[in-house]
Write a protein that holds these residues in place. Structure first.
Motif, PDB file in Angstrom:
ATOM      1  N   LEU A   1     -21.118  76.688  29.616  1.00 17.03           N
ATOM      2  CA  LEU A   1     -19.961  75.871  29.245  1.00 17.03           C
ATOM      3  C   LEU A   1     -20.353  74.402  29.094  1.00 17.03           C
ATOM      4  O   LEU A   1     -21.183  74.089  28.273  1.00 17.03           O
TER       5      LEU A   1
ATOM      6  N   LEU B   1     -14.670  73.501  29.951  1.00 16.22           N
ATOM      7  CA  LEU B   1     -15.315  73.971  28.735  1.00 16.22           C
ATOM      8  C   LEU B   1     -15.119  72.949  27.639  1.00 16.22           C
ATOM      9  O   LEU B   1     -14.011  72.628  27.284  1.00 16.22           O
TER      10      LEU B   1
ATOM     11  N   ARG C   1     -11.862  79.671  24.834  1.00 17.06           N
ATOM     12  CA  ARG C   1     -12.686  78.816  25.701  1.00 17.06           C
ATOM     13  C   ARG C   1     -11.984  78.555  27.032  1.00 17.06           C
ATOM     14  O   ARG C   1     -12.603  78.574  28.087  1.00 17.06           O
TER      15      ARG C   1
ATOM     16  N   SER D   1     -13.469  79.762  30.597  1.00 15.90           N
ATOM     17  CA  SER D   1     -13.817  78.760  31.613  1.00 15.90           C
ATOM     18  C   SER D   1     -13.303  79.151  32.995  1.00 15.90           C
ATOM     19  O   SER D   1     -13.793  78.656  33.990  1.00 15.90           O
TER      20      SER D   1
ATOM     21  N   ARG E   1     -19.007  85.634  32.506  1.00 17.43           N
ATOM     22  CA  ARG E   1     -19.232  85.100  31.150  1.00 17.43           C
ATOM     23  C   ARG E   1     -20.535  85.644  30.569  1.00 17.43           C
ATOM     24  O   ARG E   1     -20.606  86.012  29.399  1.00 17.43           O
TER      25      ARG E   1
END
Length: 190
Positions: free
Chosen positions: A65, A119, A135, A139, A146
């Motif tokens: 991120l 993010l 996103r 996050s 992820r």
């Protein structure tokens, strides 16, 4: 941290071989380029850097991120620091993927301990609002979730390949992926 595999096929066919999702699958010139870079040819090192940087960035960004740029830089440093350890040039992209994912997970885990995840960078082709929403949801997931979502759903790796890359058992990948998808769905509906 566990060392990435040194040569061809750390987890079977596909992981270390040419990567159809990568920037340029191993071609006849790739082996020569890698060998030249391993021999210290600075022009070859620069060309190899140009070749793999977008690929490393694409892997590190969605996992690390906000720290994606730092993870990319660290992964590239690790790749070139260890380049002489790569025995099979055709395995370059699989080998780079192992290093990049591990570096991205390491950065994301460290950042998660230091502060809540934010993010700011994630490639979002298409609708910008949809990309922002994805996103935002990503996050909220752990770095491990992820990573498994990226490898399975975006990179298209199978459980065995993902397990080898993350240095976990295939059963762990399966359960982690299930929990990651469930977490994503719950967060998406909120």
């Amino acid at each position: 941290m566990q060392e990435p595999p040194r040569g061809p096929d750390p987890a079977g066919p596909g992981l270390a071989g040419p990567d159809p999702a990568g920037p340029d699958p191993a071609g006849p010139d790739l082996a020569a380029l890698v060998r030249a870079a391993q021999g210290g040819d600075q022009l070859a090192v620069a060309r190899l850097l140009d070749l793999i940087t977008p690929y490393v960035r694409r892997l590190c960004g969605p996992i690390a991120l906000a720290d994606g740029a730092d993870a990319t830089q660290e992964a590239l440093l690790a790749v070139f620091r260890k380049l002489r350890q790569l025995d099979e040039p055709a395995a370059l992209f699989g080998w780079v993927r192992v290093i990049a994912v591990r570096e991205a997970v390491r950065h994301a885990a460290r950042a998660a301990r230091a502060r809540p995840a934010e993010l700011t960078e994630l490639p979002a082709p298409g609708d910008p609002q949809l990309g922002a929403d994805i996103r935002d949801v990503l996050s909220r997931l752990s770095p491990e979730h992820r990573a498994v979502l990226l490898l399975r759903d975006l990179e298209g790796l199978d459980e065995r390949q993902t397990a080898a890359l993350l240095a976990v058992a295939p059963g762990t990948v399966k359960s982690r992926l299930s929990r990651a998808r469930l977490s994503f769905r719950k967060a998406w509906q909120q």
